[in-house]
Scaffold this motif. Structure first.
Motif: not given
Lengths: 145, 145
Positions: A111-112, A116-121, B128-132, B135
């Motif tokens: 979903h994110i 939201h264009g964000f990849v969660i780690d 935590y992760g990477r924003c668009a 990326i």
DNA sequence: TTGCGTGCAAAGGTTTTGCATGGCA
DNA sequence: TGCCATGCAAAACCTTTGCACGCAA
């Protein structure tokens, strides 16, 4: 995420050694400092912070901080036994760390990413809150008062 | 959650006024201090902290604290417009903090509470992760190499 | 008048930085 | 030898606290 390219120094070695041996729990700079001093191999506070920064930077150590007077916490990431596929819950009251295998939750990842264009780690992300036991304990304390 | 029972002072009024007018964003003590001083009605830092504590205590203001050098963030809770609590995304690459207002995500709160007996505290939790942007930047760097 | 609120300055705690020195490669 | 790492102390930050004075009720 950079490669670890620093020199190998006694201080760095001792620090990592401590982190590895305590990888199942959280530590903070103060604890590390006191412990290493007690071991007869004191390491300056500034050095601990600087090394820790690099280790976080290189993905060797996880840093987390939440409200409170304790300062940030650090934890070594055991790459071999690391669970990349699930989230963690940490109880702010009792400190317990809960591993959460749940397909439903993994869907929030998608979903994110999609919305939201964000990849969660997930390996870096910890949900903070209260576990069932502590909630119950609090409720009981409430009743008594 | 206590009732707001304090005195009405000029400082308190100004502080709440500022919070209400900026209820759609986060502020911190420094910002509040600078702003109020610029308005010609300076309020002491200690007073801001003390009032903020009371407002958090009385459920009027939400406090977020997490990793970063900015200190804690505060946000007025608009009870009439059902402003939701929200999660934060933090980009591990550029360090940007993203405020995420999203009903879908709040549903994971309910899910975890119902299925795992754990109550998440969004004010302490950061994904935590990477924003668009990062990326994309990484993908481009990949192409070039 | 009573006692909470305020402001200032000092204290507390964590983290960062400057600089000279030490040590790895 | 060339740099990075280290230590110490000082500084930078955020937040809390002590205390005398101010002010709301």
């Amino acid at each position: 995420m950079k490669r670890d390219q620093g020199y190998n120094t006694r201080q760095k070695e001792k620090l990592i050694d401590y982190l590895v041996r305590n990888k199942e729990k959280h530590t903070n700079v103060q604890e590390i400092s006191i412990y290493l001093a007690a071991e007869g191999t004191p390491v300056g506070t500034a050095t601990i912070y600087r090394q820790l920064d690099k280790l976080v930077e290189s993905g060797t150590v996880r840093k987390y901080s939440f409200d409170g007077k304790v300062g940030a916490c650090y934890q070594y990431i055991d790459k071999e036994h690391e669970c990349h596929e699930h989230f963690h819950l940490k109880c702010l009251v009792c400190g317990r760390l809960i591993h959460l295998d749940c397909d439903h939750l993994m869907s929030i990842n998608r979903h994110i990413e999609e919305h939201h264009g964000f990849v969660i780690d997930p390996s870096q992300t910890v949900f903070y809150g209260r576990c069932a036991d502590c909630i119950r304990a609090e409720a009981e304390a409430e009743d008594r008062s």
